[in-house]
Design an enzyme around this catalytic site. Structure first.
Site, mmCIF file in Angstrom:
data_model
loop_
_atom_site.group_PDB
_atom_site.id
_atom_site.type_symbol
_atom_site.label_atom_id
_atom_site.label_comp_id
_atom_site.label_asym_id
_atom_site.label_seq_id
_atom_site.Cartn_x
_atom_site.Cartn_y
_atom_site.Cartn_z
ATOM 1 C CG HIS A 1 -6.232 -0.163 12.481
ATOM 2 N ND1 HIS A 1 -6.572 1.172 12.539
ATOM 3 C CD2 HIS A 1 -5.833 -0.376 11.195
ATOM 4 C CE1 HIS A 1 -6.409 1.728 11.352
ATOM 5 N NE2 HIS A 1 -5.937 0.804 10.519
ATOM 6 C CD GLU A 2 -3.435 -3.100 10.389
ATOM 7 O OE1 GLU A 2 -3.872 -3.241 9.225
ATOM 8 O OE2 GLU A 2 -3.025 -2.016 10.822
ATOM 9 N N GLY B 1 2.885 0.858 11.185
ATOM 10 C CA GLY B 1 2.523 0.068 12.345
ATOM 11 C C GLY B 1 2.198 -1.355 11.947
ATOM 12 C CB ALA B 2 0.048 -3.495 11.421
ATOM 13 C CG MET B 3 -0.310 -3.717 4.587
ATOM 14 S SD MET B 3 -1.245 -2.194 4.253
ATOM 15 C CE MET B 3 -2.326 -2.771 2.940
ATOM 16 C CD GLU C 1 -5.739 2.862 6.790
ATOM 17 O OE1 GLU C 1 -5.830 2.457 7.969
ATOM 18 O OE2 GLU C 1 -5.270 2.154 5.890
ATOM 19 C CG ASN D 1 -0.503 -7.394 3.557
ATOM 20 O OD1 ASN D 1 -0.560 -6.460 2.782
ATOM 21 N ND2 ASN D 1 0.509 -7.551 4.399
ATOM 22 C CD GLU E 1 -2.880 1.122 2.388
ATOM 23 O OE1 GLU E 1 -4.056 1.446 2.227
ATOM 24 O OE2 GLU E 1 -2.403 0.805 3.498
ATOM 25 C CG HIS F 1 -8.043 -2.285 7.516
ATOM 26 N ND1 HIS F 1 -8.754 -1.320 6.833
ATOM 27 C CD2 HIS F 1 -7.006 -1.629 8.124
ATOM 28 C CE1 HIS F 1 -8.183 -0.144 7.004
ATOM 29 N NE2 HIS F 1 -7.123 -0.301 7.786
#
Length: 851
Positions: free
Chosen positions: A304-305, A270-272, A327, A274, A131, A308
């Site tokens: 949070h992730e 922080g993180a993603m 986000e 995927n 991203e 998503h």
């Protein structure tokens, strides 16, 4: 030439022309362990249809050596077809097959496929970060979120590696000696930016979540040198709690089969999110004791992730205009989940004390922008991807939930997921679902909150009768003249009385505020309290002002407020008044010293001293700064010695004292903590705290390179190398700054090492050696993003400004540069922000001088 940019119009044209049937991606990582490994093999087979046979389009591929291109069986010459990060495709048929064989480049900046060699054991680790537009650094793509497709990855790698992607990991099939191939099953339809490949000698631990919709295999991964620090039981518990919460609230089964979380090195973010393959900073696996706020934040990242997976991965934005929604929603949902489903049931207080502050700050800079930014191209996305996207957006969604009600909000979400599963949607689609579920008109609300910038200020205005009751009461709303929108706010008003040594809420009123002035009839005839608190419960996103009596009550004993959330609102109000030059920095420092020892919110304990250090060094009157620095240093020492043994307060005050240390007494204390001659009961001087002590002794010129090298011998890890680099550059010598700046501006410096150095190079009390770096910084603004890449360059420009040079002359120099420069727009943004922060500091200094 477009370069690596892509415009919204180009993406819309391509989406109108094409549908993508599938990607098959063959990656050859077998050479990754070689000392000089710089590239890997990438072959992409892309199946797609075209609505206008004979038309022309392009595919995306960045920083590659292309060996072969075939379109529908016909060979294309890479020398002419591949240029400017694009592969031109002409004469399209109704159904098409594109095959591109190339060598792509390993990244050392955290973008694309990042390669890391662990200095602890020389093991090699790879991970992808795609991203916004970086999948095209690893395989050939149509790099835009609305061309979803199933992806089939086939990865060749050393046979003893772990290889993880979006689909469940298959059994590897042997190839040549010592190598194997992993053939993953096709994924669900997804966007390119949430695909992932993680490979290397990762340690893996597995579990299973048994939920209302069935079983979900769970994996947790880290590099071998961090195995002892991966607290898997706690991570699994948080993951299962989050799954149970979201599956229930969203009423939609988790869509991606399995869920792996991989803690990876040198991670920029922080993180993603995927799909099914979440990557996170491996700093979240701490090797030393951390305060509760650290674990609270880590929990918010995990939740949070996961949010998503539904909002962003299952249903994805059509274009990056709605990146804010992606986000902001995950940010709001993570605190919602954290507060409802985990031990951090006061998460909204932490949000108010920490995360929300980043939104307020960003919204008062000249670079502020509407939450729903007009992202005309990828360059605009990079400029507008900030804490307005995250923190302000989440705050505004929190306000929306208060506006429509939680149950209608959740009902709208559930319908949104069902209507748009595995496809793309826009904010208008979500708004329509929320309007239907709530019965409220929301387009006007969306316009004033999402399409305008800036933060409002809310202040009480009242008259008292002769018995001390409110004869009239209103909430006055104002806005910055550059961003004059006055908005509708749903907020609470709390009235607190002094009782039994505390501050107890006597009355709570929840109202809608609109326009420049809103009369609050419910408070007419009510006795004035000791503390009147606008935005009690913290529903609203606005700066709050305290009336004179309330301010004195807070200064006299903010800690007497029993509940943490109203304390957070009061902390925020007084900090805003300090930053805006309405409250003296000296008064803020004394407020903190008198009350922080009793604060119970984890984020309040850790964040407020950090803000106070800024107030001391930048917002205080220079003429009285030495005395205030002494008061702050000695006050922290007293707090450290008085704190409960082994508590978060003790750890935070130790770290803060190290940062504030400058006297002979403090230097002796820091030395004593290192060598054991100064012991504080319950305080473990572990490796992270040792580095904090070493770095601050280096900052003071007490420790030299030899002392730093000796500490590095104790800690020869990647983290140790990064901390040693930060300590070296903290030294108050021209030689240290020169060497450090050269390394920061060197593209070969690892991204996390560069970041640590940037955050350390300009220290309080080092004005003389920092002075030459105003011009060096402005020179870097012209080239840093092109030279270092967007992320590393942005870190340098955002955090590498020598703000200790706060003076009218510095502001004037920045004004002159801003009026005449050739720097990229993103660089101009950071210079403009630095100028605004210095101007704010000068205003605060003037206010402190009058105190």
């Amino acid at each position: 030439m477009p370069g690596t940019n892509l415009t919204r119009d180009e993406a819309a044209t391509r989406a109108a022309l094409l549908d993508v049937t599938s990607y098959t991606i063959d990656l050859d990582l077998t050479g990754a362990t070689a000392t000089d490994a710089s590239t890997f093999g990438s072959t992409t087979t892309l199946e797609f249809t075209c609505r206008e046979p004979g038309a022309e389009t392009f595919a995306d591929l960045v920083d590659a050596t292309v060996h072969e291109i075939t379109l529908n069986g016909e060979s294309l010459d890479p020398a002419t077809a591949y240029a400017d990060s694009r592969i031109t495709l002409t004469g399209l048929q109704e159904t098409n097959t594109l095959v591109v064989r190339a060598d792509c480049t390993y990244s050392h900046t955290g973008e694309g496929l990042h390669r890391f060699v662990d200095p602890a054991d020389d093991r090699v680790y790879l991970y992808s970060q795609f991203e916004v537009p970086d999948a095209r650094r690893v395989f050939t793509t149509f790099e835009q979120p609305d061309l979803k497709a199933p992806f089939t990855f086939r990865v060749s790698a050393p046979a003893h590696w772990a290889v993880v992607s979006n689909s469940p990991t298959p059994e590897p099939r042997p190839l040549a000696e010592g190598t194997a191939v992993w053939q993953f099953e096709p994924t669900k339809p997804m966007s390119t930016y949430i695909t992932a490949i993680v490979a290397g000698e990762y340690h893996a631990e597995h579990d299973v979540y048994e939920g209302k919709h069935g079983s979900i295999p769970l994996g947790h991964y880290c590099r071998q040198s961090l195995v002892e620090h991966m607290d898997t039981d706690e991570l699994v518990k948080l993951t299962k709690q989050s799954f149970a919460f979201f599956e229930e609230k969203f009423d939609y089964p988790y869509p991606f089969g399995k869920y792996d979380q991989l803690y990876v090195p040198e991670y920029n973010m922080g993180a993603m999110e995927n799909a099914g393959c979440v990557t996170l900073r491996d700093e979240y696996l701490p090797r030393s004791r951390q305060p509760r706020s650290f674990y609270e934040f880590r929990t918010s990242v995990i939740t949070h992730e996961m949010a998503h997976m539904w909002f962003g991965d299952l249903v994805t934005m059509k274009w990056w205009d709605d990146l804010w929604l992606n986000e902001s929603f995950a940010e709001w949902a993570c605190y919602w989940c954290e507060a409802e489903a985990t031990e951090f049931d006061d998460a909204w207080t932490g949000f108010a004390n920490a995360r929300k502050q980043t939104g307020y700050r960003a919204d008062q800079l000249p670079s502020t922008h509407p939450i729903a930014a007009d992202n005309v191209d990828l360059h605009a996305v990079e400029v507008n991807f900030d804490m307005i996207t995250y923190a302000k957006g989440a705050s505004v969604l929190k306000q929306l939930v208060a506006w429509v009600g939680l149950d209608p909000f959740v009902a709208g979400l559930r319908q949104y997921f069902k209507d748009h599963a595995f496809s793309n949607a826009t904010f208008a689609d979500l708004l329509a679902a929320l309007e239907k579920s709530s019965g409220r008109e929301l387009k006007g609300w969306a316009q004033e909150w999402l399409q305008t910038a800036g933060v409002n200020t809310l202040a009480p205005r009242f008259e008292l009768d002769d018995q001390g009751r409110y004869a009239s009461f209103s909430v006055e709303q104002s806005a910055h003249p550059d961003w004059p929108t006055l908005r509708r706010h749903r907020l609470g008003i709390g009235l607190y009385d002094e009782r039994d040594g505390g501050l107890v809420r006597r009355q709570y009123v929840e109202v809608d505020v609109e326009g420049a002035s809103t009369a609050i009839e419910e408070l007419v005839g009510v006795e004035q309290p000791a503390l009147l608190l606008l935005n009690d419960e913290d529903h609203a996103y606005a700066k709050i002002r305290l009336d004179e009596r309330s301010l004195q009550t807070v200064i006299g004993g903010l800690s007497r407020l029993e509940d943490s959330l109203p304390r957070a609102v009061a902390w925020t109000a007084t900090w805003d008044m300090t930053r805006d030059g309405e409250m003296a920095a000296t008064d803020w420092v004394r407020l903190v010293l008198a009350n922080i020892g009793q604060e119970t919110d984890a984020w309040g304990v850790t964040r407020i001293p950090a803000s106070t250090a800024l107030a001391v060094e930048l917002y205080s009157d220079p003429a009285g700064r030495a005395a205030l620095k002494g008061e702050w240093e000695s006050g922290l020492r007293e707090l450290l010695l008085a704190a409960e043994a082994g508590s978060d307060h003790q750890l935070t005050f130790a770290r803060s004292y190290a940062l504030a240390a400058h006297s002979d007494q403090a230097v002796a204390d820091l030395r004593g903590l290192l060598d054991g001659s100064f012991a504080v009961e319950g305080l473990a001087v572990d490796q992270d705290l040792r580095w904090a002590l070493v770095t601050n002794l280096a900052r003071l010129g007490v420790f030299t390179d030899a002392d730093i090298d000796a500490e590095l011998d104790r800690d020869p890890t990647s983290a140790g190398r990064e901390k040693a680099a930060a300590a070296r550059v903290a030294q108050p010598t021209a030689e240290a700054k020169e060497a450090g700046w050269a390394a920061i501006m060197d593209p070969a410096t690892p991204n996390e090492t560069s970041r640590e150095m940037v955050l350390s190079i300009f220290r309080p009390g080092q004005v003389e050696v920092a002075a030459p770096y105003l011009e060096k910084y402005l020179e870097a603004a012209e080239t840093a993003i092109d030279r270092l890449g967007f992320h590393k360059g942005s870190v340098v420009l955002e955090h590498g400004f020598p703000r200790l040079l706060a003076s009218p002359e510095t502001v004037a120099r920045l004004d002159a540069w801003l009026a005449d420069n050739t720097a990229p727009k993103g660089a101009q943004r950071y210079v403009g922000e630095a100028r605004a922060e210095l101007a704010r500091a000068l205003t605060a200094q003037e206010r402190d001088a009058r105190a």
